[in-house]
Write a protein that holds these residues in place. Structure first.
Motif, PDB file in Angstrom:
ATOM      1  N   LEU A 133       0.820  -1.206   0.000  1.00 30.47           N
ATOM      2  CA  LEU A 133       0.000   0.000   0.000  1.00 30.47           C
ATOM      3  C   LEU A 133       0.856   1.258   0.000  1.00 30.47           C
ATOM      4  CD1 LEU A 133      -2.690  -1.146   2.609  1.00 30.47           C
ATOM      5  CD2 LEU A 133      -2.742  -1.378   0.115  1.00 30.47           C
ATOM      6  N   SER A 134       0.210   2.370  -0.313  1.00 31.89           N
ATOM      7  CA  SER A 134       0.920   3.645  -0.418  1.00 31.89           C
ATOM      8  C   SER A 134       1.453   4.131   0.927  1.00 31.89           C
ATOM      9  CB  SER A 134      -0.010   4.706  -1.016  1.00 31.89           C
ATOM     10  OG  SER A 134      -1.208   4.819  -0.253  1.00 31.89           O
ATOM     11  N   ASN A 135       0.941   3.586   2.041  1.00 31.16           N
ATOM     12  CA  ASN A 135       1.446   3.969   3.368  1.00 31.16           C
ATOM     13  C   ASN A 135       2.586   3.055   3.831  1.00 31.16           C
ATOM     14  OD1 ASN A 135       0.059   1.629   3.881  1.00 31.16           O
ATOM     15  ND2 ASN A 135      -1.391   2.526   5.357  1.00 31.16           N
ATOM     16  N   GLY A 136       3.068   2.195   2.931  1.00 29.81           N
ATOM     17  CA  GLY A 136       4.188   1.318   3.245  1.00 29.81           C
ATOM     18  C   GLY A 136       3.801  -0.018   3.845  1.00 29.81           C
ATOM     19  N   ILE A 137       2.529  -0.182   4.194  1.00 27.58           N
ATOM     20  CA  ILE A 137       2.059  -1.423   4.811  1.00 27.58           C
ATOM     21  C   ILE A 137       1.766  -2.466   3.732  1.00 27.58           C
ATOM     22  CG2 ILE A 137       0.088  -2.422   6.078  1.00 27.58           C
ATOM     23  CD1 ILE A 137      -0.004   0.136   7.729  1.00 27.58           C
ATOM     24  N   GLU A 138       1.991  -3.737   4.085  1.00 28.32           N
ATOM     25  CA  GLU A 138       1.633  -4.841   3.208  1.00 28.32           C
ATOM     26  C   GLU A 138       0.536  -5.661   3.877  1.00 28.32           C
ATOM     27  OE1 GLU A 138       5.191  -7.044   2.493  1.00 28.32           O
ATOM     28  OE2 GLU A 138       6.272  -5.313   1.669  1.00 28.32           O
ATOM     29  N   ARG A 169     -10.776  -2.165  -4.549  1.00 30.10           N
ATOM     30  CA  ARG A 169     -10.729  -1.666  -3.165  1.00 30.10           C
ATOM     31  C   ARG A 169     -11.135  -2.775  -2.192  1.00 30.10           C
ATOM     32  NH1 ARG A 169      -7.780   2.593  -3.058  1.00 30.10           N
ATOM     33  NH2 ARG A 169      -8.754   3.274  -1.107  1.00 30.10           N
ATOM     34  N   PRO A 170     -10.298  -3.798  -2.040  1.00 29.42           N
ATOM     35  CA  PRO A 170     -10.644  -4.926  -1.162  1.00 29.42           C
ATOM     36  C   PRO A 170     -10.360  -4.626   0.313  1.00 29.42           C
ATOM     37  CG  PRO A 170      -8.498  -5.290  -2.116  1.00 29.42           C
ATOM     38  CD  PRO A 170      -9.013  -3.995  -2.714  1.00 29.42           C
ATOM     39  N   TYR A 217      -4.696  -7.268  12.006  1.00 35.46           N
ATOM     40  CA  TYR A 217      -5.823  -6.334  11.944  1.00 35.46           C
ATOM     41  C   TYR A 217      -6.167  -6.118  10.477  1.00 35.46           C
ATOM     42  CZ  TYR A 217      -2.462  -2.616  10.730  1.00 35.46           C
ATOM     43  OH  TYR A 217      -1.485  -1.853  10.117  1.00 35.46           O
ATOM     44  N   GLU A 218      -7.334  -5.545  10.219  1.00 28.64           N
ATOM     45  CA  GLU A 218      -7.793  -5.405   8.842  1.00 28.64           C
ATOM     46  C   GLU A 218      -7.951  -3.941   8.431  1.00 28.64           C
ATOM     47  OE1 GLU A 218     -11.264  -7.871   8.297  1.00 28.64           O
ATOM     48  OE2 GLU A 218     -10.106  -9.735   8.592  1.00 28.64           O
ATOM     49  N   ILE A 219      -7.700  -3.692   7.145  1.00 25.88           N
ATOM     50  CA  ILE A 219      -7.875  -2.371   6.542  1.00 25.88           C
ATOM     51  C   ILE A 219      -8.855  -2.509   5.384  1.00 25.88           C
ATOM     52  CG2 ILE A 219      -6.773  -0.462   5.306  1.00 25.88           C
ATOM     53  CD1 ILE A 219      -4.155  -1.186   6.626  1.00 25.88           C
ATOM     54  N   ASN A 268      -7.775   7.339   1.062  1.00 25.08           N
ATOM     55  CA  ASN A 268      -6.477   8.007   0.922  1.00 25.08           C
ATOM     56  C   ASN A 268      -5.338   7.014   0.719  1.00 25.08           C
ATOM     57  OD1 ASN A 268      -7.043   7.197   3.651  1.00 25.08           O
ATOM     58  ND2 ASN A 268      -5.193   8.293   4.304  1.00 25.08           N
ATOM     59  N   ILE A 269      -5.632   5.717   0.918  1.00 25.69           N
ATOM     60  CA  ILE A 269      -4.623   4.675   0.745  1.00 25.69           C
ATOM     61  C   ILE A 269      -4.846   4.002  -0.601  1.00 25.69           C
ATOM     62  CG2 ILE A 269      -3.664   2.538   1.669  1.00 25.69           C
ATOM     63  CD1 ILE A 269      -4.741   3.334   4.417  1.00 25.69           C
ATOM     64  N   THR A 270      -3.777   3.833  -1.364  1.00 28.48           N
ATOM     65  CA  THR A 270      -3.874   3.186  -2.678  1.00 28.48           C
ATOM     66  C   THR A 270      -2.957   1.961  -2.740  1.00 28.48           C
ATOM     67  OG1 THR A 270      -2.140   4.624  -3.580  1.00 28.48           O
ATOM     68  CG2 THR A 270      -4.433   5.342  -3.851  1.00 28.48           C
TER      69      THR A 270
END
Length: 350
Positions: free
Chosen positions: A299-304, A317-318, A334-336, A343-345
């Motif tokens: 993700l664009s925030n660095g998280i996988e 957008r899953p 945890y889930e996103i 704002n996250i891509t």
């Protein structure tokens, strides 16, 4: 289970799903532990992803019955095509039994995980292209609430749409580099050839023949061979054209590399109202998801995170499950939900 690109395999992973070659043969069995020879064979057969077991994603599972139906249908493709080309009408329906079983199963299941990676599990352009186009078209027809007869007819048109290419020289079909104008004019004859072949089978209805003959027509009238437009084009053909283009650009060809499924998806959406019926493009968007369950996204925030749920109508957008922190340390999952976090891509598929 989780999806892993073959290029990311290191060995010792446990397969969560059978690996089948493009001609329907079992290459590796569910439960086998991956080794370097397996990885080499996967690359040799141009299989670009596999599912492996993961205790943190045990709630993601495969539809084993659907997979077995696809494997059986793929094995029957040579007989189906050979019977058509030789005009052996006696055995056509017998050869199609496995395809009909697959179609009937799809029509009766509302919860099948339809994703664009799964459709393009193999990287080839022979029988699997026609079967992929058939499967995708069947999903769309089912969403349109086609009855059993209509759904089977749509599937037949999708399955047979490119059989006319067997009458075109392989030197043109497999040419490396761009075609000349004369060569492309020859390629454009294949809908006529396909129509000619299947018209010799008395049991094939006119709606199937129209779907085959018109699958290269475009919604704005710039297609071929008849240059018809809009609703003049058979609905079967309008459905098949979307699926045909998606499966075509998602395959490696002699003259270009395959598109990533997301790129192919964007191509379909950007061609709405020009190449494709906009209502059917919207149906495509609401039917198929871009990222399959179990795939890992950066993700664009660095998280996988791993895809664990789809948001209907929003195929890109899953919902993701995060298992590791940014330093690859295991954490409490945890889930996103990307639909709620606009704002996250997605940056890439890992």
């Amino acid at each position: 289970m989780r999806l892993t690109l073959v290029s990311n395999l290191v060995g010792n992973e446990i397969l969560a799903k059978n690996i089948i070659t493009e001609d329907g043969k079992l290459l590796l069995k569910h439960g086998e532990r991956v080794n370097q020879e397996h990885i080499s064979n996967l690359k040799k057969y141009k299989i670009f992803f596999v599912y492996i077991e993961d205790e943190d994603l045990e709630d993601i599972y495969e539809d084993t019955y659907l997979n077995s139906l696809k494997e059986t249908a793929l094995k029957s493709m040579p007989d189906i095509f050979n019977n058509l080309l030789t005009g052996n009408t006696e055995f056509i329906n017998e050869a199609l039994v496995s395809v009909y079983e697959l179609i009937d199963y799809i029509s009766g299941e509302d919860t099948i995980n339809t994703n664009l990676y799964e459709v393009k599990n193999y990287d080839n352009y022979t029988y699997i292209h026609c079967l992929d186009t058939c499967i995708m078209s069947t999903f769309l027809g089912a969403r349109l609430h086609y009855d059993k007869e209509n759904l089977r007819n749509l599937a037949l048109a999708a399955l047979f749409h490119d059989i006319g290419k067997t009458k075109i020289s392989s030197s043109i079909i497999n040419k490396k580099g761009l075609l000349t104008k004369n060569e492309f004019d020859i390629i454009k004859l294949h809908p006529f050839y396909s129509k000619e072949i299947i018209s010799k089978i008395p049991s094939i209805p006119a709606c199937v023949i129209d779907g085959v003959a018109q699958h290269h027509e475009k919604f704005d009238g710039t297609g071929y061979p008849f240059r018809i437009s809009g609703n003049e084009i058979s609905e079967y053909a309008r459905l098949i054209s979307i699926c045909d283009v998606f499966t075509a650009v998602s395959s490696n060809r002699n003259y270009r590399n395959r598109f990533d499924p997301y790129e192919a998806y964007e191509l379909i959406l950007s061609s709405s109202s020009t190449y494709f019926d906009p209502k059917l493009v919207e149906l495509f968007k609401n039917t198929f998801s871009v990222y399959p369950l179990g795939s890992c996204l950066k993700l664009s925030n660095g998280i996988e995170g791993f895809v664990v749920k789809q948001n209907p109508g929003f195929p890109d957008r899953p919902v993701l499950r995060v298992i590791y922190d940014i330093n690859k340390h295991k954490i409490t999952p945890y889930e996103i939900n990307l639909l709620k976090n606009t704002n996250i891509t997605v940056i890439s598929v890992l």
